[in-house]
Design a protein around this motif. Structure first.
Motif, mmCIF file in Angstrom:
data_model
loop_
_atom_site.group_PDB
_atom_site.id
_atom_site.type_symbol
_atom_site.label_atom_id
_atom_site.label_comp_id
_atom_site.label_asym_id
_atom_site.label_seq_id
_atom_site.Cartn_x
_atom_site.Cartn_y
_atom_site.Cartn_z
ATOM 1 N N ILE A 116 53.147 12.900 49.691
ATOM 2 C CA ILE A 116 51.669 12.336 49.328
ATOM 3 C C ILE A 116 51.163 12.066 50.866
ATOM 4 N N PRO A 117 50.361 12.916 51.591
ATOM 5 C CA PRO A 117 49.978 12.504 52.931
ATOM 6 C C PRO A 117 49.179 11.392 53.027
ATOM 7 N N LEU A 118 48.470 10.901 52.270
ATOM 8 C CA LEU A 118 47.513 9.759 52.364
ATOM 9 C C LEU A 118 47.729 8.681 51.591
ATOM 10 N N LEU A 119 49.084 8.510 51.310
ATOM 11 C CA LEU A 119 49.373 7.531 50.340
ATOM 12 C C LEU A 119 49.342 6.057 50.875
ATOM 13 N N PHE A 120 49.505 5.945 52.008
ATOM 14 C CA PHE A 120 49.350 4.469 52.530
ATOM 15 C C PHE A 120 47.940 4.297 53.036
ATOM 16 N N GLU A 121 46.826 4.981 53.121
ATOM 17 C CA GLU A 121 45.544 5.005 53.204
ATOM 18 C C GLU A 121 44.989 4.490 51.767
ATOM 19 N N SER A 163 41.342 9.147 62.822
ATOM 20 C CA SER A 163 40.666 9.212 61.441
ATOM 21 C C SER A 163 41.701 8.736 60.347
ATOM 22 N N GLN A 164 43.062 8.635 60.582
ATOM 23 C CA GLN A 164 43.984 8.270 59.916
ATOM 24 C C GLN A 164 44.429 6.832 60.309
ATOM 25 N N LEU A 165 45.154 6.059 58.954
ATOM 26 C CA LEU A 165 45.591 4.794 59.299
ATOM 27 C C LEU A 165 46.928 5.081 60.493
ATOM 28 N N PRO A 166 46.797 4.155 61.458
ATOM 29 C CA PRO A 166 47.888 4.356 62.383
ATOM 30 C C PRO A 166 49.264 4.067 62.014
#
Length: 231
Positions: A116-121, A163-166
């Motif tokens: 899941i690419p954006l799990l932490f976002e 654009s993503q969470l570091p």
């Protein structure tokens, strides 16, 4: 029980796809959220009909499939339409992921990896995961790899990364880190070590035994009922 769920995430140009490839070579059950997201908007899926109803036929290609680029342009600067699209697709994606998780559970896999690419976002599914694996690389390496891979300038690469969470923030939420900052062999050895640790885990053993007991009990009940009606 959700103890067997392992999530794998990363950042742009962190090397997550390469790590997934190794895990698949090792025979791991991997569910790719991006692949499912593309599948659920195909013409024979429920989400497709809803998307066309709300966004119109202007987003369709000649073959009837959704033009992802055209749809992306619509939602890019319109948060309310992006939210609408997510409200249509996310439930369908989650349903399909659950189906695949149950399939692997029945087949007896010790654990299932959810890519899941954006799990932490989003953080929405974090609570369901026993282990949270992050494919990490240091920011300078990430930027250099992205510039080389996509032919971007430094500014363009930094904008995409921003654009993503570091990755350094994602590290705080991860239970396991695969550091892909160095050479590939070092990364591969980390993946092999992680795989061995997960294979040796007994976290899901009791849940599987419980399900097996229930299934065996139901089977016995059916057998007794059949004997009753035959006699």
């Amino acid at each position: 029980s959700t103890m067997f769920l392992v999530t794998l995430s990363g950042g742009i140009a962190s090397g997550k796809s390469s790590v997934v490839a190794v895990l698949q070579e090792l025979g791991c059950a991997v569910i790719d959220a991006d692949v499912i997201a593309r599948e659920v908007v195909q013409p024979h899926f429920k989400a497709y009909q809803q998307i066309v109803r709300y966004f119109g036929t202007k987003i369709l290609l000649e073959n009837g499939e959704i033009n992802r680029e055209a749809l992306g342009c619509i939602i890019f600067n319109q948060p309310e339409k992006r939210q609408l699209l997510n409200s249509i697709t996310h439930p369908e994606i989650q349903k399909e992921m659950l189906k695949q998780v149950l399939k692997y559970f029945v087949l007896g896999y010790r654990y299932v990896i959810l890519d899941i690419p954006l799990l932490f976002e989003t953080k929405k599914l974090l609570k369901f995961m026993k282990y949270r694996v992050l494919v990490y690389c240091d920011p300078p390496t990430q930027r250099a790899r992205l510039m080389k891979r996509n032919g971007l300038s430094q500014g363009e690469a930094e904008a995409r990364i921003a654009s993503q969470l570091p990755l350094d923030e994602k590290r705080k939420l991860a239970s396991h880190i695969i550091d892909n900052s160095g050479d590939w062999e070092s990364t591969r050895q980390q993946v092999l070590k992680l795989h061995a640790q997960l294979e040796d885990s007994l976290d899901f053993l009791w849940a599987r035994l419980a399900v097996g007991t229930v299934v065996a009990g139901l089977g016995g009940l059916v057998y007794l009922l059949l004997l009753h009606f035959i006699s």
